[in-house]
Design a protein around this motif. Structure first.
Motif, PDB file in Angstrom:
ATOM      1  N   PRO A  96       0.822  -1.208   0.000  1.00 25.21           N
ATOM      2  CA  PRO A  96       0.000   0.000   0.000  1.00 25.21           C
ATOM      3  C   PRO A  96       0.856   1.258   0.000  1.00 25.21           C
ATOM      4  O   PRO A  96       1.891   1.311   0.657  1.00 25.21           O
ATOM      5  CB  PRO A  96      -0.799  -0.127   1.307  1.00 25.21           C
ATOM      6  CG  PRO A  96       0.035  -1.008   2.191  1.00 25.21           C
ATOM      7  CD  PRO A  96       0.748  -1.960   1.258  1.00 25.21           C
ATOM      8  N   GLU A  97       0.431   2.209  -0.763  1.00 27.23           N
ATOM      9  CA  GLU A  97       1.117   3.500  -0.769  1.00 27.23           C
ATOM     10  C   GLU A  97       0.770   4.259   0.501  1.00 27.23           C
ATOM     11  O   GLU A  97      -0.385   4.270   0.942  1.00 27.23           O
ATOM     12  CB  GLU A  97       0.684   4.324  -1.997  1.00 27.23           C
ATOM     13  CG  GLU A  97       1.130   3.733  -3.314  1.00 27.23           C
ATOM     14  CD  GLU A  97       2.640   3.787  -3.464  1.00 27.23           C
ATOM     15  OE1 GLU A  97       3.262   4.690  -2.880  1.00 27.23           O
ATOM     16  OE2 GLU A  97       3.193   2.905  -4.143  1.00 27.23           O
ATOM     17  N   PRO A  98       1.738   4.929   1.123  1.00 23.70           N
ATOM     18  CA  PRO A  98       1.430   5.699   2.329  1.00 23.70           C
ATOM     19  C   PRO A  98       0.463   6.837   2.011  1.00 23.70           C
ATOM     20  O   PRO A  98       0.620   7.546   1.023  1.00 23.70           O
ATOM     21  CB  PRO A  98       2.803   6.235   2.766  1.00 23.70           C
ATOM     22  CG  PRO A  98       3.662   6.152   1.550  1.00 23.70           C
ATOM     23  CD  PRO A  98       3.151   5.003   0.742  1.00 23.70           C
ATOM     24  N   VAL A  99      -0.556   6.989   2.846  1.00 23.31           N
ATOM     25  CA  VAL A  99      -1.552   8.039   2.663  1.00 23.31           C
ATOM     26  C   VAL A  99      -1.210   9.210   3.568  1.00 23.31           C
ATOM     27  O   VAL A  99      -1.055   9.026   4.784  1.00 23.31           O
ATOM     28  CB  VAL A  99      -2.975   7.518   2.997  1.00 23.31           C
ATOM     29  CG1 VAL A  99      -4.001   8.626   2.835  1.00 23.31           C
ATOM     30  CG2 VAL A  99      -3.297   6.319   2.132  1.00 23.31           C
ATOM     31  N   PRO A 100      -1.068  10.427   3.020  1.00 21.87           N
ATOM     32  CA  PRO A 100      -0.722  11.586   3.853  1.00 21.87           C
ATOM     33  C   PRO A 100      -1.781  11.825   4.926  1.00 21.87           C
ATOM     34  O   PRO A 100      -2.983  11.661   4.689  1.00 21.87           O
ATOM     35  CB  PRO A 100      -0.679  12.749   2.853  1.00 21.87           C
ATOM     36  CG  PRO A 100      -0.540  12.097   1.509  1.00 21.87           C
ATOM     37  CD  PRO A 100      -1.211  10.785   1.603  1.00 21.87           C
ATOM     38  N   GLU A 101      -1.327  12.157   6.103  1.00 22.15           N
ATOM     39  CA  GLU A 101      -2.230  12.449   7.211  1.00 22.15           C
ATOM     40  C   GLU A 101      -2.858  13.817   6.986  1.00 22.15           C
ATOM     41  O   GLU A 101      -2.159  14.805   6.752  1.00 22.15           O
ATOM     42  CB  GLU A 101      -1.429  12.449   8.531  1.00 22.15           C
ATOM     43  CG  GLU A 101      -2.271  12.636   9.768  1.00 22.15           C
ATOM     44  CD  GLU A 101      -3.054  11.389  10.132  1.00 22.15           C
ATOM     45  OE1 GLU A 101      -4.005  11.491  10.915  1.00 22.15           O
ATOM     46  OE2 GLU A 101      -2.688  10.314   9.621  1.00 22.15           O
ATOM     47  N   PRO A 102      -4.199  13.929   6.974  1.00 24.06           N
ATOM     48  CA  PRO A 102      -4.829  15.242   6.788  1.00 24.06           C
ATOM     49  C   PRO A 102      -4.501  16.185   7.943  1.00 24.06           C
ATOM     50  O   PRO A 102      -4.337  15.756   9.086  1.00 24.06           O
ATOM     51  CB  PRO A 102      -6.325  14.898   6.752  1.00 24.06           C
ATOM     52  CG  PRO A 102      -6.449  13.582   7.474  1.00 24.06           C
ATOM     53  CD  PRO A 102      -5.184  12.859   7.182  1.00 24.06           C
ATOM     54  N   ALA A 103      -4.383  17.461   7.604  1.00 22.17           N
ATOM     55  CA  ALA A 103      -4.059  18.465   8.626  1.00 22.17           C
ATOM     56  C   ALA A 103      -5.212  18.584   9.626  1.00 22.17           C
ATOM     57  O   ALA A 103      -6.388  18.594   9.251  1.00 22.17           O
ATOM     58  CB  ALA A 103      -3.802  19.820   7.965  1.00 22.17           C
ATOM     59  N   ARG A 104      -4.880  18.616  10.878  1.00 26.03           N
ATOM     60  CA  ARG A 104      -5.898  18.715  11.921  1.00 26.03           C
ATOM     61  C   ARG A 104      -6.233  20.188  12.178  1.00 26.03           C
ATOM     62  O   ARG A 104      -5.347  21.029  12.294  1.00 26.03           O
ATOM     63  CB  ARG A 104      -5.408  18.060  13.218  1.00 26.03           C
ATOM     64  CG  ARG A 104      -5.244  16.544  13.097  1.00 26.03           C
ATOM     65  CD  ARG A 104      -4.916  15.933  14.441  1.00 26.03           C
ATOM     66  NE  ARG A 104      -4.783  14.502  14.345  1.00 26.03           N
ATOM     67  CZ  ARG A 104      -5.805  13.651  14.416  1.00 26.03           C
ATOM     68  NH1 ARG A 104      -7.032  14.117  14.562  1.00 26.03           N
ATOM     69  NH2 ARG A 104      -5.602  12.353  14.327  1.00 26.03           N
ATOM     70  N   VAL A 105      -7.514  20.455  12.295  1.00 23.91           N
ATOM     71  CA  VAL A 105      -7.977  21.807  12.623  1.00 23.91           C
ATOM     72  C   VAL A 105      -8.212  21.868  14.123  1.00 23.91           C
ATOM     73  O   VAL A 105      -8.966  21.035  14.662  1.00 23.91           O
ATOM     74  CB  VAL A 105      -9.286  22.146  11.884  1.00 23.91           C
ATOM     75  CG1 VAL A 105      -9.777  23.526  12.271  1.00 23.91           C
ATOM     76  CG2 VAL A 105      -9.088  22.012  10.385  1.00 23.91           C
ATOM     77  N   PRO A 106      -7.556  22.772  14.818  1.00 28.29           N
ATOM     78  CA  PRO A 106      -7.741  22.848  16.266  1.00 28.29           C
ATOM     79  C   PRO A 106      -9.215  23.022  16.645  1.00 28.29           C
ATOM     80  O   PRO A 106      -9.942  23.786  16.008  1.00 28.29           O
ATOM     81  CB  PRO A 106      -6.918  24.077  16.671  1.00 28.29           C
ATOM     82  CG  PRO A 106      -5.932  24.239  15.565  1.00 28.29           C
ATOM     83  CD  PRO A 106      -6.626  23.790  14.323  1.00 28.29           C
ATOM     84  N   ASP A 107      -9.659  22.300  17.636  1.00 35.90           N
ATOM     85  CA  ASP A 107     -11.039  22.380  18.117  1.00 35.90           C
ATOM     86  C   ASP A 107     -10.995  22.863  19.558  1.00 35.90           C
ATOM     87  O   ASP A 107     -10.554  22.135  20.453  1.00 35.90           O
ATOM     88  CB  ASP A 107     -11.690  21.005  18.029  1.00 35.90           C
ATOM     89  CG  ASP A 107     -13.163  21.043  18.452  1.00 35.90           C
ATOM     90  OD1 ASP A 107     -13.618  22.099  18.911  1.00 35.90           O
ATOM     91  OD2 ASP A 107     -13.829  19.993  18.308  1.00 35.90           O
ATOM     92  N   ALA A 157      -7.266  19.268  26.761  1.00 38.50           N
ATOM     93  CA  ALA A 157      -5.835  19.067  26.534  1.00 38.50           C
ATOM     94  C   ALA A 157      -5.495  17.578  26.570  1.00 38.50           C
ATOM     95  O   ALA A 157      -4.639  17.093  25.821  1.00 38.50           O
ATOM     96  CB  ALA A 157      -5.031  19.823  27.596  1.00 38.50           C
ATOM     97  N   ALA A 158      -6.196  16.824  27.425  1.00 36.46           N
ATOM     98  CA  ALA A 158      -5.945  15.379  27.523  1.00 36.46           C
ATOM     99  C   ALA A 158      -6.329  14.686  26.223  1.00 36.46           C
ATOM    100  O   ALA A 158      -5.621  13.779  25.738  1.00 36.46           O
ATOM    101  CB  ALA A 158      -6.730  14.786  28.694  1.00 36.46           C
ATOM    102  N   GLN A 159      -7.463  15.073  25.646  1.00 33.90           N
ATOM    103  CA  GLN A 159      -7.870  14.491  24.379  1.00 33.90           C
ATOM    104  C   GLN A 159      -6.857  14.787  23.283  1.00 33.90           C
ATOM    105  O   GLN A 159      -6.506  13.921  22.471  1.00 33.90           O
ATOM    106  CB  GLN A 159      -9.247  15.038  23.976  1.00 33.90           C
ATOM    107  CG  GLN A 159     -10.405  14.474  24.791  1.00 33.90           C
ATOM    108  CD  GLN A 159     -11.720  15.111  24.402  1.00 33.90           C
ATOM    109  OE1 GLN A 159     -11.797  16.343  24.224  1.00 33.90           O
ATOM    110  NE2 GLN A 159     -12.764  14.304  24.282  1.00 33.90           N
ATOM    111  N   GLU A 160      -6.401  16.043  23.265  1.00 37.26           N
ATOM    112  CA  GLU A 160      -5.391  16.426  22.279  1.00 37.26           C
ATOM    113  C   GLU A 160      -4.136  15.588  22.445  1.00 37.26           C
ATOM    114  O   GLU A 160      -3.541  15.120  21.462  1.00 37.26           O
ATOM    115  CB  GLU A 160      -5.054  17.917  22.440  1.00 37.26           C
ATOM    116  CG  GLU A 160      -6.155  18.867  22.026  1.00 37.26           C
ATOM    117  CD  GLU A 160      -6.226  19.025  20.525  1.00 37.26           C
ATOM    118  OE1 GLU A 160      -5.397  18.421  19.807  1.00 37.26           O
ATOM    119  OE2 GLU A 160      -7.131  19.731  20.052  1.00 37.26           O
ATOM    120  N   ALA A 161      -3.715  15.363  23.690  1.00 39.39           N
ATOM    121  CA  ALA A 161      -2.496  14.582  23.949  1.00 39.39           C
ATOM    122  C   ALA A 161      -2.670  13.141  23.488  1.00 39.39           C
ATOM    123  O   ALA A 161      -1.762  12.544  22.885  1.00 39.39           O
ATOM    124  CB  ALA A 161      -2.154  14.624  25.438  1.00 39.39           C
TER     125      ALA A 161
END
Length: 426
Positions: free
Chosen positions: A319-330, A335-339
């Motif tokens: 499989p070709e590596p799929v680029p990770e989509p940019a995350r939009v800050p929510d 902070a724990a969820q983000e971590a």
């Protein structure tokens, strides 16, 4: 085994492909060995012949890695003394033939099984006399023995019986041999003990027949001819063993009629390699890999890619590596969820990097294995397989070869030891 072959009538209309020649005639060709070969020497002789076979008519000398040779015969690769003794035995053993020549005249000749052999720099170099090489290369006279079957034998007498009967597998019978010739073929001539048929039957014939029928791809049945009460001649009826039927490299007639063989030849695969793949893996497996390669639009060399697919058990493209989509800050996330999400993303990235690294190492292994000779590749696989104890690991390697994901770490360690620095730069 070279030098101890007996080949019967092979009708020209039953030969196909490159075996069909205008000069093919019905004849009874016999090559006998005057001398007694051990089981190890018989196996060594077969491996040397298989290694040299394709070049018998074009090259005066042949070479094989000594370590690989030892491994294929089944003894310690560091035991050069045993190898030297076995080579010496072949050079001291005389082959004799008495056959109808191409010109219709009877031809008698003798030759040492090997005209010379030497070990230097870890390589075994050897040669056959030109006359013997011509006989061994002629399919009317000699049939190559399948090494996968040879390895099963534990008795030299059983292997000798198999070799001499296998030459007649097409005709179904060896024809009558007088007991003097049979004793010679079994390597027990000159023994007073085996001059008595009762002893010959109990110690040689019955055990050898039992091992051939249990071990090989043919079933042999002995028949005796008597003069009065005395047994004077013996012959063996031969049929395929339905329990252990294998496609042999010399019996390619049926294989050449199949669609898989036609597809391989149409792709540019040689006749011998096509039959070898079908013999080793079966038509279904080879057809699956043909279909797989046919779906790969980027392939520039189909034969080379198919070789790797068959050898390593390709089942799907990497499989070709799929680029990770940019995350939009929510702002609503803690902070724990983000971590936790960052940690998960890092783990995924690490796993993807590991997969890419493993794929790169697998590619190095495939290239390294492809650079080895067919004889070396066979020895490499058997050496690795001998180190696997888990039945699942053995089964996975048997199926997928060097592409076995279950054995990836062991495979990398094996090849790093075989070729230090193989994975440098990855």
């Amino acid at each position: 085994m070279p030098g101890e072959a007996i080949a019967g009538d092979i009708p020209a209309d039953r030969l196909t492909g490159p075996l069909r020649r205008a000069s093919v005639k019905k004849n009874v060709a016999a090559i006998h060995v005057s001398g007694k070969l051990t089981l190890l020497q018989r196996k060594l002789s077969n491996v040397l012949l298989l290694n040299a076979y394709d070049a018998l008519a074009t090259q005066p000398t042949h070479r094989i890695d000594a370590r690989t040779l030892c491994l294929m015969i089944g003894y310690n690769s560091n035991d050069m003394d045993t190898l030297k003794a076995s080579l010496r035995g072949l050079a001291e053993t005389v082959a004799e033939w008495d056959m109808l020549g191409e010109d219709g005249q009877q031809e008698w000749g003798i030759s040492a099984l090997l005209s010379y052999a030497k070990l230097k720099g870890g390589v075994c170099e050897y040669a056959y006399s030109p006359a013997l090489a011509a006989k061994l290369h002629d399919p009317k006279v000699f049939a190559l023995i399948n090494l996968n079957i040879q390895r099963r034998f534990a008795s030299g007498h059983a292997l000798a019986l198999y070799e001499n009967c296998y030459r007649f597998v097409r005709t179904g019978s060896t024809g009558w041999w007088d007991l003097g010739l049979f004793r010679r073929l079994m390597g027990v001539d000159g023994s007073d003990y085996y001059e008595t048929y009762k002893h010959l039957n109990a110690k040689i014939i019955k055990p050898a027949v039992a091992e051939v029928n249990r071990t090989s791809n043919i079933i042999v049945t002995p028949e005796m001819r008597k003069m009065g009460r005395t047994v004077t001649d013996i012959r063996f009826r031969i049929r395929q063993n339905p329990q252990l039927a294998m496609i042999d490299m010399d019996d390619g007639g049926a294989v050449r009629q199949g669609a898989v063989y036609d597809s391989l030849r149409g792709l540019g695969v040689s006749d011998r390699l096509a039959r070898q793949w079908i013999a080793e893996h079966g038509e279904a497996y080879v057809a699956e890999k043909l279909a797989y390669v046919g779906r790969q639009s980027h392939v520039k060399s189909p034969v080379r890619y198919l070789t790797a697919a068959i050898r390593d058990g390709f089942t799907a493209a990497e499989p070709e590596p799929v680029p990770e989509p940019a995350r939009v800050p929510d702002p609503g996330r803690s902070a724990a969820q983000e971590a936790r999400e960052r940690a998960e993303a890092e783990r995924e990235a690490a796993l993807a990097e590991e997969r890419r690294g493993r794929a790169a190492r697998m590619a190095r292994v495939r290239d390294a294995a492809a650079a080895r000779t067919p004889t070396q590749r066979d020895a490499d696989k058997r050496l690795f397989l001998a180190g696997l104890r888990d039945p699942l690991e053995r089964e996975d390697f048997t199926r997928f070869g060097w592409g076995s994901a279950l054995n990836a770490r062991a495979i990398f360690s094996f090849w790093e030891e075989m070729q230090p620095g193989l994975f440098d730069g990855l």
